[in-house]
Design a protein around this motif. Structure first.
Motif, PDB file in Angstrom:
ATOM      1  N   ALA A  87      -8.630  24.724  45.368  1.00  0.00           N
ATOM      2  CA  ALA A  87      -7.407  24.711  46.177  1.00  0.00           C
ATOM      3  C   ALA A  87      -7.776  24.979  47.629  1.00  0.00           C
ATOM      4  O   ALA A  87      -8.488  25.958  47.927  1.00  0.00           O
ATOM      5  CB  ALA A  87      -6.418  25.747  45.670  1.00  0.00           C
ATOM      6  N   ILE A  88      -7.314  24.136  48.559  1.00  0.00           N
ATOM      7  CA  ILE A  88      -7.608  24.280  49.980  1.00  0.00           C
ATOM      8  C   ILE A  88      -6.298  24.262  50.755  1.00  0.00           C
ATOM      9  O   ILE A  88      -5.478  23.349  50.609  1.00  0.00           O
ATOM     10  CB  ILE A  88      -8.520  23.141  50.474  1.00  0.00           C
ATOM     11  CG1 ILE A  88      -9.854  23.164  49.713  1.00  0.00           C
ATOM     12  CG2 ILE A  88      -8.761  23.257  51.969  1.00  0.00           C
ATOM     13  CD1 ILE A  88     -10.763  22.004  50.060  1.00  0.00           C
ATOM     14  N   ALA A  89      -6.084  25.318  51.581  1.00  0.00           N
ATOM     15  CA  ALA A  89      -4.870  25.405  52.397  1.00  0.00           C
ATOM     16  C   ALA A  89      -5.003  24.539  53.636  1.00  0.00           C
ATOM     17  O   ALA A  89      -6.045  24.542  54.312  1.00  0.00           O
ATOM     18  CB  ALA A  89      -4.619  26.855  52.792  1.00  0.00           C
ATOM     19  N   ASN A  90      -3.947  23.809  53.960  1.00  0.00           N
ATOM     20  CA  ASN A  90      -3.886  22.981  55.172  1.00  0.00           C
ATOM     21  C   ASN A  90      -2.844  23.585  56.105  1.00  0.00           C
ATOM     22  O   ASN A  90      -1.641  23.338  55.955  1.00  0.00           O
ATOM     23  CB  ASN A  90      -3.519  21.542  54.817  1.00  0.00           C
ATOM     24  CG  ASN A  90      -4.410  20.966  53.739  1.00  0.00           C
ATOM     25  OD1 ASN A  90      -5.620  20.984  53.864  1.00  0.00           O
ATOM     26  ND2 ASN A  90      -3.796  20.462  52.659  1.00  0.00           N
ATOM     27  N   GLU A  91      -3.316  24.435  57.057  1.00  0.00           N
ATOM     28  CA  GLU A  91      -2.391  25.179  57.916  1.00  0.00           C
ATOM     29  C   GLU A  91      -1.625  24.262  58.864  1.00  0.00           C
ATOM     30  O   GLU A  91      -0.515  24.588  59.292  1.00  0.00           O
ATOM     31  CB  GLU A  91      -3.167  26.232  58.701  1.00  0.00           C
ATOM     32  CG  GLU A  91      -3.825  27.290  57.826  1.00  0.00           C
ATOM     33  CD  GLU A  91      -4.531  28.356  58.646  1.00  0.00           C
ATOM     34  OE1 GLU A  91      -4.057  28.625  59.776  1.00  0.00           O
ATOM     35  OE2 GLU A  91      -5.536  28.911  58.180  1.00  0.00           O
ATOM     36  N   VAL A 134       4.812  22.661  39.174  1.00  0.00           N
ATOM     37  CA  VAL A 134       5.081  22.095  40.496  1.00  0.00           C
ATOM     38  C   VAL A 134       4.754  20.612  40.556  1.00  0.00           C
ATOM     39  O   VAL A 134       5.045  19.955  41.561  1.00  0.00           O
ATOM     40  CB  VAL A 134       4.290  22.836  41.592  1.00  0.00           C
ATOM     41  CG1 VAL A 134       4.777  24.259  41.735  1.00  0.00           C
ATOM     42  CG2 VAL A 134       2.789  22.799  41.325  1.00  0.00           C
ATOM     43  N   GLY A 135       4.157  20.059  39.480  1.00  0.00           N
ATOM     44  CA  GLY A 135       3.856  18.638  39.529  1.00  0.00           C
ATOM     45  C   GLY A 135       3.144  18.158  38.298  1.00  0.00           C
ATOM     46  O   GLY A 135       2.745  18.941  37.429  1.00  0.00           O
ATOM     47  N   LEU A 167      -5.235  20.198  46.000  1.00  0.00           N
ATOM     48  CA  LEU A 167      -5.956  20.533  44.775  1.00  0.00           C
ATOM     49  C   LEU A 167      -6.864  19.374  44.386  1.00  0.00           C
ATOM     50  O   LEU A 167      -6.498  18.194  44.540  1.00  0.00           O
ATOM     51  CB  LEU A 167      -4.982  20.801  43.636  1.00  0.00           C
ATOM     52  CG  LEU A 167      -3.901  21.861  43.847  1.00  0.00           C
ATOM     53  CD1 LEU A 167      -3.031  21.972  42.598  1.00  0.00           C
ATOM     54  CD2 LEU A 167      -4.506  23.208  44.192  1.00  0.00           C
ATOM     55  N   ASN A 168      -8.040  19.719  43.862  1.00  0.00           N
ATOM     56  CA  ASN A 168      -8.964  18.720  43.343  1.00  0.00           C
ATOM     57  C   ASN A 168      -9.618  19.260  42.080  1.00  0.00           C
ATOM     58  O   ASN A 168      -9.796  20.486  41.927  1.00  0.00           O
ATOM     59  CB  ASN A 168     -10.041  18.382  44.382  1.00  0.00           C
ATOM     60  CG  ASN A 168      -9.488  17.629  45.576  1.00  0.00           C
ATOM     61  OD1 ASN A 168      -9.325  16.419  45.530  1.00  0.00           O
ATOM     62  ND2 ASN A 168      -9.191  18.362  46.647  1.00  0.00           N
ATOM     63  N   VAL A 219      -1.404  17.172  46.117  1.00  0.00           N
ATOM     64  CA  VAL A 219      -1.053  17.907  47.327  1.00  0.00           C
ATOM     65  C   VAL A 219       0.288  18.588  47.104  1.00  0.00           C
ATOM     66  O   VAL A 219       1.300  17.923  46.843  1.00  0.00           O
ATOM     67  CB  VAL A 219      -0.990  16.977  48.554  1.00  0.00           C
ATOM     68  CG1 VAL A 219      -0.558  17.766  49.789  1.00  0.00           C
ATOM     69  CG2 VAL A 219      -2.346  16.308  48.788  1.00  0.00           C
ATOM     70  N   ASP A 220       0.287  19.914  47.207  1.00  0.00           N
ATOM     71  CA  ASP A 220       1.511  20.697  47.024  1.00  0.00           C
ATOM     72  C   ASP A 220       2.189  20.851  48.376  1.00  0.00           C
ATOM     73  O   ASP A 220       1.672  21.537  49.274  1.00  0.00           O
ATOM     74  CB  ASP A 220       1.168  22.060  46.423  1.00  0.00           C
ATOM     75  CG  ASP A 220       2.409  22.842  46.032  1.00  0.00           C
ATOM     76  OD1 ASP A 220       3.527  22.336  46.244  1.00  0.00           O
ATOM     77  OD2 ASP A 220       2.252  23.963  45.506  1.00  0.00           O
ATOM     78  N   THR A 221       3.345  20.217  48.524  1.00  0.00           N
ATOM     79  CA  THR A 221       4.080  20.253  49.791  1.00  0.00           C
ATOM     80  C   THR A 221       5.250  21.228  49.762  1.00  0.00           C
ATOM     81  O   THR A 221       6.033  21.275  50.708  1.00  0.00           O
ATOM     82  CB  THR A 221       4.619  18.846  50.117  1.00  0.00           C
ATOM     83  OG1 THR A 221       5.503  18.427  49.070  1.00  0.00           O
ATOM     84  CG2 THR A 221       3.481  17.840  50.253  1.00  0.00           C
TER      85      THR A 221
END
Length: 931
Positions: free
Chosen positions: A408-412, A460-461, A419-420, A471-473
């Motif tokens: 999981a990587i946050a995109n500020e 969530v998906g 997620l991958n 991608v969790d939006t």
């Protein structure tokens, strides 16, 4: 070959007429079952298979009659012998026929044979009672085409007096649908149960007195999950027929039921049954190899008596019965007998199964093992040579392996989290399900699939098979989001994988709430301390101010109020006073302003809400909070539980224990023990200190917050006193004065008004919180006669929109612990002034006046009317049973106007009455039709 139905009325079946051929005379049927199999993927052609077990002392097998349940002609089907059972006393017969169904639908397919075995004890006149089995089958393209389960194990295991009897049908469903099992009454015709049928454990018979271990009572049942049919234990010699259904389920819908009618032969022999020991039911991850040892042992002495020497077994045969068709021959389980025989009365087998992804399914595989002994041949009596056996089922569930390497990587920049994961190892996967929670959770998976509810994740998906990213939006700044994923597999087999590793990512924010802690519990003067962290960046445009908001509930921003204070940068806490912290729950958030413009808002944070439920010797506490930090973190797993006893001052709370929130969730059980006695009738007050963390190093931890105080006690088992009920009765005169003209809407709505008082009695508690209202349309004398129609908090009730006034009422009182009082006094009233009257003439000339025959005024308290008109020759010209107002327009059954003249009628009227015996009245008379 088809056969036109020939109907023979058989007096022995109480006048039932069955479509049978006179040459279908095969007799002495012990058992049978009926299954259905689709012949190819796209057609409506199915093969119906009936397997019968015939006592060879009866008449040789003849043709059998199969009814397809679709309105087509029944078909006589010739049998084919499959040989005899090992004891040579039963012949196995096969009847098969292919049939094309015209369309989708539900079909009851049945088989009829004239006579059963003549010596069945639990069927009256068995030799004159037909054998009838009927399986139900649904063809529905929306659910996918289907074949019924097949029954792989024949019903030929014999029973012994005093010995537990177990047998399994070995049901296997090719599509992997869910199966369940239920007993039914043996049948002798469609929807016709066997006359005076009794189950083997009928309490009025002496067939079942005690179990094998000598405890009482004995029992007879079928396990609804495994299908093990158990009789523990027969008490009398004889033949007994029992029947059951194997129900097939898909997506929660029952799509079929296979019927087996079977015979249990009970003998009194010197032999004792062998006993099987299986491994515990198990779950295995696809790709692993399952091994297990199956042990069979002979019983050395009688179960219910000692000292009787029994011959040991020379040979013990252990056989895998459930020959399940696996995906590939190389994938089939292997079962090897180790060969301990002879001479010891013991044998074992080694089961081995190298599972693959193709074996994954929702329902467990059921491997049914049977052991049959081989008594010594030199035993002097034939009776002692009868073989006995034992049968048990081992359930093995195959689940998918967890997806691997989730990140999981946050995109500020855009407030999303990517997620991958690796491509899933199994090619038959259907979808990847994605779940999220705030904060981490140490999920200890013991072959458990999916993401369990208790872990606190939410979906969530979902992505299709082959997709390896998401991608969790829907995330917000200021929280550590943790994810797990798992795989699902397509129906009908279905199934899931275990959950993946957890992957977390933090999205930084400008503001962070840190504390919402209840510092005082009171109904009007409660207090909550609220704290937050402000940004350290001094480059924000001046002036920088903050606003604090409060709303009711744990979330949702209901009844929002701004705290009447503007906070500066140096202020980061506030004690909110004058609250109802006893009954109400609150949540808060802070907003930051620069130059009067909103810059950002913190995520909402609620107080900790504590709840309790009681038992006779324990009080269970549970708590929750809607906060942006984790309160189930492995970093601070212990929440503290405090208690004070009745009468103690506020500062005498004692720490009584800790709750491991990261493992067992937000709960704690205060159990009464010798060292910690809880006294019935005494109140105990609790509060909980939670520990949490943002799991983000720049922020402080742990974050500690108290719940409100909660007072409760051990479970109250004393119900309130029954209330004293009064029913306001309606006088007939008031109804007559308000008659409705029949030309208007004759729908009449009545109402009954109830009031009651609480009884006072020293033996009853008065902690009443609600009342249950009970009603019956007819005379009622006990609770079982009533239906509960409402729950109210006040001591009155208006029962509205009734078709009549007739009915019986009672109320009960309910206390805080859910205890319900006995019924109040029962109050009833009847419809004393029923009314139905017809005119003697009408003019159906379509002038808009008196064109239809309707009653004088509106019928009062009438439930239904069957009305028929006859001409002077006694011929019926009109009939209706669907309209209490009749509305005859002067036309006959063919729609033609009847001739003017005198006609006669008969009206059967059913009124709403308290006593059903008073409900029916007949009205006769004449009507003049005038044009």
């Amino acid at each position: 070959m088809t056969l036109q139905k020939t109907y023979i009325c058989m007096g022995i079946i109480l006048g039932l007429c069955l479509g049978i051929s006179s040459n279908a005379l095969a007799t002495h049927i012990r058992a049978g079952d009926l299954t259905i199999r689709r012949l190819n993927n796209n057609s409506l052609t199915y093969r119906i298979t009936v397997v019968l077990y015939r006592d060879i002392t009866g008449v040789p097998a003849g043709d059998g009659l199969i009814d397809f349940g679709d309105g087509t002609d029944n078909e006589l089907v010739s049998s084919r012998s499959l040989g005899r059972t090992e004891d040579q006393l039963t012949e196995i017969l096969l009847y098969q026929v292919d049939h094309i169904f015209a369309s989708a639908g539900t079909y009851k397919i049945s088989y009829f044979e004239k006579n059963r075995n003549p010596t069945v004890r639990n069927i009256e006149a068995p030799s004159d009672t037909p054998f009838f089995i009927e399986s139900e089958f649904l063809i529905n393209p929306a659910l996918g085409l289907n074949s019924s389960p097949i029954l792989l194990i024949p019903p030929v295991l014999q029973a012994r007096i005093g010995q537990k009897y177990t047998i399994n049908a070995g049901a296997y469903d090719a599509e992997g649908d869910s199966l369940s099992y239920r007993l039914t009454i043996c049948k002798q015709g469609r929807d016709v149960p066997v006359q005076n049928y009794r189950f083997p454990d009928d309490p009025n018979e002496t067939w079942t007195k005690e179990k094998e271990d000598c405890t009482q009572p004995g029992e007879f049942y079928i396990d609804p999950a495994t299908g093990d049919l158990v009789w523990d234990a027969p008490n009398e010699v004889g033949e007994y027929n029992v029947a059951f259904f194997v129900d097939e389920w898909r997506e929660g819908i029952r799509i079929g039921s296979v019927n087996r009618d079977m015979q249990i032969i009970v003998k009194d022999v010197l032999n004792l049954r062998p006993i099987l020991t299986l491994p515990d039911d198990i779950c295995i991850v696809a790709g692993e190899t399952l091994t297990g040892t199956i042990l069979a042992e002979d019983q050395i002495e009688r179960i219910c008596a000692t000292g009787d020497r029994m011959p040991t077994l020379d040979l013990l045969t252990l056989t895998l019965i459930n020959n399940i068709p696996f995906s590939t021959p190389s994938n089939a389980p292997n079962f090897t007998i180790t060969g301990l025989q002879p001479p010891v009365g013991k044998e074992e087998g080694i089961f081995s199964w190298a599972t693959t992804c193709n074996d994954i399914r929702e329902q467990p595989y059921q491997f049914t093992f049977q052991v049959v002994d081989n008594p010594r041949p030199e035993n002097p009596t034939e009776n002692a040579k009868m073989q006995l056996g034992d049968m048990k089922t081992w359930s093995v569930r195959v689940v998918g392996p967890p997806p691997q390497n989730l990140t999981a990587i946050a995109n500020e920049s855009n407030n999303t989290i990517s997620l991958n994961w690796d491509d899933y190892i199994c090619g038959n996967v259907n979808s990847i399900e994605i779940y999220r929670k705030v904060g981490s959770f140490d999920l200890q998976m013991m072959c458990e699939t999916g993401v369990p509810d208790y872990a606190g994740y939410e979906k969530v998906g979902s992505v299709e098979a082959g997709v390896t990213s998401f991608v969790d939006t829907t995330v917000e700044k200021g929280a550590n989001y943790c994810y797990r994923i798992y795989a699902t597999f397509a129906l009908p087999e279905g199934g899931e994988s275990m959950a993946s590793n957890e992957a977390c990512a933090f999205l930084p924010a400008t503001l962070y709430m840190t504390n919402v802690s209840v510092t005082k519990t009171d109904e009007t003067d409660g207090e909550i301390e609220v704290s937050w962290i402000t940004p350290s960046d001094d480059t924000l445009p001046s002036p920088v101010t903050y606003k604090l908001f409060r709303a009711e509930g744990l979330f949702g921003k209901q009844n929002v109020q701004e705290i009447s204070k503007t906070f500066t940068v140096a202020e980061n806490s506030y004690v909110d006073k004058g609250l109802n912290t006893l009954r109400q729950r609150y949540h808060y958030w802070v907003e930051i302003y620069t130059g009067g413009t909103l810059l950002d808002s913190a995520r909402i944070a609620s107080q900790v809400s504590l709840g309790a439920s009681s038992n006779l010797d324990e009080i269970r506490l549970e708590w929750e909070a809607h906060v942006p930090w984790s309160i189930t973190s492995m970093d601070y797993p212990e929440h503290e539980v405090y208690r004070k006893e009745q009468g103690e001052s506020d500062d005498l709370f004692t720490l009584i224990g800790t709750a491991q929130a990261s493992q067992f969730g937000l709960q704690y059980v205060d159990k009464s023990t010798e060292s910690n006695p809880l006294i019935f009738g005494q109140n105990y007050t609790y509060k909980v200190l939670t520990r949490g963390t943002y799991e983000y190093d720049p922020l402080p931890a742990p974050l500690e917050n108290f719940s409100q105080e909660l007072t409760t006690s051990l479970l109250d088992t004393i119900p309130p006193c029954p209330p004293i009920l009064t029913l306001a009765r309606t006088a007939c005169e008031s109804l007559v004065a308000n008659e409705i003209d029949p030309k208007d809407d004759c729908i009449q709505n009545y109402s009954n008004n109830l009031t009651w008082e609480d009884a006072t009695d020293a033996e009853c508690e008065n902690d009443i919180i609600a009342y249950y209202v009970y009603y019956s349309e007819q005379i009622a004398e006990e609770k079982a006669d009533f239906n509960r129609i409402d729950t109210v908090l006040v001591r009155n009730y208006e029962h509205i929109n009734l078709p009549s006034l007739a009915g019986s009422y009672a109320v009960t009182a309910v206390d805080e612990s859910g205890n319900e009082s006995a019924l109040s006094n029962i109050e009833s009233q009847d419809n004393e002034c029923t009314y139905f009257e017809l005119p003697t003439a009408f003019t159906p000339n379509e002038d808009g006046i008196n064109d239809t025959l309707i009653p004088f005024r509106c019928p009062r308290f009438v439930k239904s009317v069957t009305f028929e008109v006859f001409n002077r020759w006694g011929e019926s010209v009109f009939k209706t049973d669907s309209n209490i107002n009749i509305e005859w327009d002067g036309r006959d059954k063919n729609g033609e106007l009847v001739s003017p003249g005198t006609y006669y009628y008969n009206a059967e009227v059913i009124f709403y009455r308290l006593n059903p015996e008073d409900a029916s009245e007949s009205f006769t008379g004449w009507i003049q039709v005038i044009r």
